[in-house]
Design a protein around this motif. Structure first.
Motif, mmCIF file in Angstrom:
data_model
loop_
_atom_site.group_PDB
_atom_site.id
_atom_site.type_symbol
_atom_site.label_atom_id
_atom_site.label_comp_id
_atom_site.label_asym_id
_atom_site.label_seq_id
_atom_site.Cartn_x
_atom_site.Cartn_y
_atom_site.Cartn_z
ATOM 1 N N ALA A 10 0.826 -1.206 0.000
ATOM 2 C CA ALA A 10 0.000 0.000 0.000
ATOM 3 C C ALA A 10 0.861 1.257 0.000
ATOM 4 N N LEU A 14 0.949 4.140 -2.958
ATOM 5 C CA LEU A 14 0.740 5.561 -2.678
ATOM 6 C C LEU A 14 1.948 6.391 -3.110
ATOM 7 N N GLY A 18 1.796 9.304 -5.879
ATOM 8 C CA GLY A 18 2.214 10.656 -5.537
ATOM 9 C C GLY A 18 3.341 11.163 -6.418
ATOM 10 N N PHE A 26 -2.483 10.800 -5.470
ATOM 11 C CA PHE A 26 -2.191 10.251 -4.145
ATOM 12 C C PHE A 26 -3.470 10.130 -3.319
ATOM 13 N N VAL A 29 -5.823 7.363 -4.733
ATOM 14 C CA VAL A 29 -5.356 6.024 -4.378
ATOM 15 C C VAL A 29 -5.595 5.747 -2.894
ATOM 16 N N ALA A 30 -5.368 6.730 -2.046
ATOM 17 C CA ALA A 30 -5.599 6.543 -0.608
ATOM 18 C C ALA A 30 -7.078 6.303 -0.303
#
Length: 60
Positions: A10, A14, A18, A26, A29-30
């Motif tokens: 993970a 990220l 980013g 970013f 995706v988070a």
């Protein structure tokens, strides 16, 4: 797969988002990772109430 390996994957996802996509990628995706975690947790446990009750039991 253990928790450390999942956390590593993970974090790398990220970082790539980013680096190559900027802050917007970013965040996307988070957020999608958090949604995926929630769906996976819910399908494994079945009740969302357990998630909130577990935190209350620790405080007592």
């Amino acid at each position: 797969m253990n928790a450390a390996l999942v956390g590593l994957a993970a974090g790398m996802a990220l970082a790539f988002a980013g680096w190559f996509g900027g802050f917007g990628a970013f965040v996307v995706v988070a957020v999608l990772g958090a949604v995926g975690w929630g769906v996976g947790w819910y399908s494994g446990h079945g009740r969302s109430r357990d998630f909130f009750e577990r935190g209350e039991r620790r405080r007592r």
